[in-house]
Design a protein around this motif. Structure first.
Motif, PDB file in Angstrom:
ATOM      1  N   GLU A  49      -7.928   4.730  11.128  1.00 38.35           N
ATOM      2  CA  GLU A  49      -7.292   5.914  10.544  1.00 38.35           C
ATOM      3  C   GLU A  49      -8.346   6.947  10.146  1.00 38.35           C
ATOM      4  O   GLU A  49      -8.122   8.159  10.280  1.00 38.35           O
ATOM      5  N   GLU A  99      -9.226  -3.766   6.948  1.00 37.22           N
ATOM      6  CA  GLU A  99     -10.338  -2.824   6.936  1.00 37.22           C
ATOM      7  C   GLU A  99     -10.504  -2.153   8.296  1.00 37.22           C
ATOM      8  O   GLU A  99     -10.822  -0.957   8.375  1.00 37.22           O
ATOM      9  N   ASP A 107       0.829  -1.204   0.000  1.00 37.47           N
ATOM     10  CA  ASP A 107       0.000   0.000   0.000  1.00 37.47           C
ATOM     11  C   ASP A 107       0.864   1.256   0.000  1.00 37.47           C
ATOM     12  O   ASP A 107       0.555   2.246  -0.678  1.00 37.47           O
ATOM     13  N   ARG A 142      -8.067   0.645   8.482  1.00 36.49           N
ATOM     14  CA  ARG A 142      -8.506   1.803   7.691  1.00 36.49           C
ATOM     15  C   ARG A 142      -9.577   2.602   8.437  1.00 36.49           C
ATOM     16  O   ARG A 142      -9.571   3.842   8.408  1.00 36.49           O
TER      17      ARG A 142
END
Length: 313
Positions: free
Chosen positions: A198, A192, A95, A195
Motif C-alpha cells: 500500500e 507488514e 484495523d 502495508r
C-alpha cells in the motif's frame, strides 16, 4: 482443534466434536455474505477478503472430510489453515474499525485533516523495511528448520511405512505451540507485506508513469499470496530478494525521471528565449496587429451575431 488433538478419533466425544465443526461451517456461511458486501464497496480490500473467505470455506470442507474419514492429521492441518485465513480477516476488520474510530475522534475534537504530503511514504524507507522483512522471514525459516519441522520433501512425497500416522501422533501431543507460534509470525509478516505494498502504491500515485511500477506491484501481490499458501518456504527467500532488486530499480527510475524533468524544463526555457530574440520586428508588428483585431467584435446585426456564436460553440 485442541479438542480433536487431545481426544483422538477413538474417543466417545469424537461425534460431538464433528457436530461442532459442522456448526462452525454453517455459522461462517452467515458471515461471508456481509464480508462479500464489504469487499464490493471497498476495492482496496476486495482481493484479500474474497481470497481468504474462499480459503476458509475450502479448508473447513476439507477438515470435515478428513475428520469423518478418521484422518486426524490432515483434518487438524486444514483446521490450522482455517484459523490462519480467519485471523487475516479478523485483523483486517479490526484495523478498519480502529481507523473509523480514530477519524471520529479527530472530527469530534475539531482537529483538521493533515496537510497533503504529510506522512507520505518515501521509496527509500520502503526498501529498508522490505529488507528488514526479508530478514524476519529468513529468521522464521531458520527457526522452523532448527525445530525439525519437515512434513515431507519439496516434491510433496509422504513418509512411508506408517510414518505419517506416527508423525501426526507426535504433532497431536506436542506440536500445538510450535504451530501457533509459526502461524502468528507468518501472519505478522503477511500484514507488514500488505502495508508495504500500500505504501508503494501511494508513492507511485505521486510519481506515475514508471515502466517498472506494475511489475513491482505484481511481485508484491504474488509474494503475499505465496506467504499464505507456502508459509516458511525456501522458494520464497529468492522471491524476497527479487522483490528487493525490483524496488531498487524502481527507485533508480524515480531519480532519473526527476533529473530528466529538470533538464527538460531548463532546455525548453532557453529555447523559448532564443526564439523570441530571433523573431523579426515586422513579424512581431503583424502579430500585435492581429491580436488587436481579434479583441474587437465585428459590427454584425444581432441575428448574425447569434449565428456566429452558435457556430463557434
Amino acid at each position: 482443534m485442541k479438542a480433536f488433538k487431545a481426544n483422538g478419533t477413538q474417543s466417545f466425544h469424537f461425534n460431538r466434536l464433528l457436530k461442532e465443526e459442522q456448526k462452525l461451517k454453517n455459522q461462517f456461511q452467515f458471515i461471508d455474505d456481509s464480508l462479500y458486501t464489504l469487499a464490493s464497496r471497498q476495492i482496496r480490500i476486495q482481493d484479500v477478503v474474497n481470497k481468504n473467505v474462499g480459503e476458509v470455506h475450502y479448508n473447513i470442507e476439507q477438515a470435515l472430510h478428513h475428520l469423518v474419514e478418521n484422518n486426524l492429521g490432515k483434518g487438524i492441518s486444514h483446521q490450522q489453515y482455517v484459523m490462519n485465513h480467519a485471523n487475516v480477516l479478523a485483523d483486517l476488520l479490526s484495523d478498519a474499525l480502529s481507523n473509523m474510530q480514530n477519524q471520529l475522534q479527530m472530527q469530534s475534537s475539531g482537529k483538521g485533516k493533515p496537510s497533503p504530503g504529510q506522512g507520505d511514504p518515501q521509496l527509500s524507507d520502503i526498501i529498508q523495511k522490505q529488507k528488514g522483512l526479508e530478514k524476519q522471514f529468513q529468521d522464521g525459516l531458520d527457526n522452523k528448520e532448527k525445530n525439525g519441522d519437515k512434513p515431507g520433501d519439496e516434491k510433496g512425497n509422504k513418509p512411508e511405512n506408517g510414518a505419517e500416522g506416527e508423525q501426526a501422533g507426535k504433532s497431536c501431543k506436542n506440536g500445538l505451540d510450535g504451530d501457533e507460534a509459526e502461524s502468528e509470525a507468518l501472519l505478522e509478516i503477511y500484514k507488514e507485506q500488505q502495508r508495504l505494498r500500500e505504501a508503494v502504491q501511494k508513492a507511485l500515485q505521486k510519481q506515475p508513469g514508471n515502466a517498472g511500477s506494475d511489475k513491482v506491484l505484481d511481485e508484491m501481490k504474488k509474494l503475499e499470496q505465496n506467504l499464505l499458501n507456502q508459509g516458511f518456504s525456501k522458494q520464497l527467500v529468492n522471491q524476497f530478494k527479487n522483490l528487493n532488486h525490483e524496488l531498487l530499480k524502481l527507485e533508480t527510475a524515480f531519480k532519473q525521471q526527476g533529473d530528466d524533468d529538470k533538464r527538460q524544463s531548463s532546455t525548453n526555457t532557453k529555447a523559448s528565449q532564443g526564439e523570441q530574440k530571433n523573431i523579426p520586428q515586422s513579424v512581431l508588428d503583424y502579430i500585435n496587429t492581429t491580436e488587436m483585431l481579434q479583441k474587437n467584435s465585428l459590427p454584425l446585426l444581432p441575428k448574425y451575431d447569434n449565428l456566429v456564436k452558435e457556430y463557434f460553440k
